[in-house]
Write a protein that holds these residues in place. Structure first.
Motif, short mmCIF file in Angstrom:
data_model
loop_
_atom_site.label_atom_id
_atom_site.label_comp_id
_atom_site.label_asym_id
_atom_site.label_seq_id
_atom_site.Cartn_x
_atom_site.Cartn_y
_atom_site.Cartn_z
N PHE A 1 13.99 -44.58 55.67
CA PHE A 1 14.06 -44.39 57.12
C PHE A 1 12.79 -45.01 57.71
CE2 PHE A 1 16.55 -40.77 55.58
CZ PHE A 1 17.60 -40.67 56.49
N SER A 2 12.93 -46.07 58.45
CA SER A 2 11.79 -46.73 59.08
C SER A 2 11.91 -46.60 60.59
CB SER A 2 11.75 -48.21 58.66
OG SER A 2 10.68 -48.88 59.29
N TYR A 3 11.16 -45.67 61.17
CA TYR A 3 11.20 -45.39 62.60
C TYR A 3 12.63 -45.14 63.07
CZ TYR A 3 6.28 -46.42 62.84
OH TYR A 3 4.92 -46.37 62.66
N ALA A 4 13.31 -44.28 62.34
CA ALA A 4 14.68 -43.93 62.68
C ALA A 4 14.84 -42.45 63.00
CB ALA A 4 15.61 -44.32 61.52
N LEU A 5 14.30 -41.58 62.13
CA LEU A 5 14.56 -40.15 62.26
C LEU A 5 14.09 -39.58 63.59
CD1 LEU A 5 13.74 -38.76 58.69
CD2 LEU A 5 15.94 -38.63 59.87
N SER A 6 12.99 -40.07 64.12
CA SER A 6 12.47 -39.53 65.37
C SER A 6 13.37 -39.82 66.56
CB SER A 6 11.06 -40.07 65.66
OG SER A 6 11.08 -41.49 65.78
N MET A 7 14.38 -40.70 66.35
CA MET A 7 15.32 -41.02 67.42
C MET A 7 16.64 -40.26 67.28
SD MET A 7 14.78 -45.10 68.00
CE MET A 7 15.35 -45.02 69.71
N PHE A 8 16.80 -39.49 66.23
CA PHE A 8 18.06 -38.77 66.01
C PHE A 8 17.97 -37.41 66.68
CE2 PHE A 8 18.78 -40.95 61.59
CZ PHE A 8 18.80 -42.19 62.21
N ASN A 9 18.24 -37.37 67.95
CA ASN A 9 18.05 -36.14 68.74
C ASN A 9 19.29 -35.86 69.59
OD1 ASN A 9 15.18 -35.86 67.99
ND2 ASN A 9 14.96 -37.74 69.17
N PRO A 10 20.15 -34.96 69.14
CA PRO A 10 20.05 -34.15 67.92
C PRO A 10 20.53 -34.95 66.71
CG PRO A 10 22.05 -33.61 69.08
CD PRO A 10 21.32 -34.60 69.95
N GLY A 11 20.34 -34.38 65.52
CA GLY A 11 20.90 -34.95 64.32
C GLY A 11 19.92 -35.30 63.23
N TRP A 12 18.61 -35.12 63.47
CA TRP A 12 17.65 -35.51 62.43
C TRP A 12 17.77 -34.64 61.19
CZ3 TRP A 12 13.82 -31.96 61.16
CH2 TRP A 12 13.64 -30.92 62.06
N GLU A 13 18.06 -33.36 61.36
CA GLU A 13 18.22 -32.49 60.20
C GLU A 13 19.47 -32.87 59.41
OE1 GLU A 13 16.40 -28.20 61.22
OE2 GLU A 13 17.84 -28.93 62.70
N GLN A 14 20.54 -33.19 60.11
CA GLN A 14 21.75 -33.65 59.43
C GLN A 14 21.49 -34.91 58.63
OE1 GLN A 14 24.16 -33.39 63.26
NE2 GLN A 14 25.77 -33.15 61.73
N ALA A 15 20.69 -35.82 59.19
CA ALA A 15 20.39 -37.07 58.50
C ALA A 15 19.60 -36.82 57.23
CB ALA A 15 19.64 -38.01 59.43
N ILE A 16 18.64 -35.90 57.29
CA ILE A 16 17.87 -35.57 56.09
C ILE A 16 18.77 -34.93 55.03
CG2 ILE A 16 16.03 -34.07 55.20
CD1 ILE A 16 14.56 -34.57 57.88
N ASP A 17 19.68 -34.06 55.46
CA ASP A 17 20.64 -33.47 54.53
C ASP A 17 21.54 -34.53 53.92
OD1 ASP A 17 19.64 -30.94 55.00
OD2 ASP A 17 21.22 -30.37 56.42
N ALA A 18 21.99 -35.49 54.74
CA ALA A 18 22.85 -36.56 54.24
C ALA A 18 22.11 -37.42 53.22
CB ALA A 18 23.35 -37.42 55.40
#
Length: 213
Positions: A122-139
């Motif tokens: 993840f390169s400067y991606a997770l901070s833009m997943f709002n909402p959804g960053w926790e789901q992305a980490i789980d995925a």
């Protein structure tokens, strides 16, 4: 910053897609000035893992894909992003039958037939997943093989409310929220913060390994 996102609301995805219809045109010319640590995180990943299958979530214009190929010449690489415009640019940078580009969100794992990844980036991606960053980490945890690594470089936080507000306008959340969650999910290998522009904001690099309980 990239645009693959994990969200239960279609409105969030639509907003980001609109955002990148314009920003895809200027992304590579402008982001070098503040997306720090992108080469560093790949260098550090190469020190701790030798992957055969790599997933980059939010690959954007494909800026990291040639670097991943140089560092991991035998790996099959999958780049995932939500923006059609960004992927069109990425496709011109990778003319390689061992690179696959996917257009989709990252609200669920993408591996098939039990063929999991050895490295998820993840390169400067997770901070833009709002909402959804926790789901992305789980995925990502589900997509990784046992012993596989996650590599993250991203915005962390800022002491200045005006800067946090401005980044919020650009779909970036800067509350230091990513690192504790990553630390709970993966066994930490590297977990560091760095000051940018004399401390206007901080960014972080995290590498962790998947270990089943």
């Amino acid at each position: 910053m990239s645009t693959a996102h994990a969200s239960s609301g279609a409105a969030v995805g639509t907003a980001l897609e609109r955002y990148y219809r314009f920003h895809s045109r200027i992304y590579d010319a402008t982001r070098w000035s503040f997306l720090f640590g992108r080469e560093e995180v790949l260098l550090r990943a190469a020190c701790v893992t030798h992957p055969q299958r790599i997933l980059e979530v939010g690959c954007g214009t494909g800026r990291n894909l040639p670097s991943l190929r140089r560092r991991f010449p035998r790996a099959h690489i999958t780049g995932l992003d939500l923006s059609e415009q960004m992927l069109a640019i990425a496709s011109k940078k990778v003319r390689d039958d061992k690179v696959t580009l996917l257009r989709r969100s990252y609200s669920a794992p993408v591996h098939q037939d039990g063929r999991r990844f050895d490295l998820v980036v993840f390169s400067y991606a997770l901070s833009m997943f709002n909402p959804g960053w926790e789901q992305a980490i789980d995925a990502a945890w589900e997509d990784l093989a046992e012993g596989g690594c996650i590599a993250v470089v991203d915005f962390s936080d800022s002491y200045f409310s005006w800067f946090r507000n401005w980044m919020g306008v650009n779909h970036v959340r800067m509350e230091g929220h990513l690192w504790p969650c990553l630390g709970r999910k993966f066994a930490p290998l590297i977990d560091e913060r760095f000051a940018a522009y004399g401390g206007v904001w901080n960014y972080g690099i995290y590498l962790g390994r998947k270990q089943n309980a």
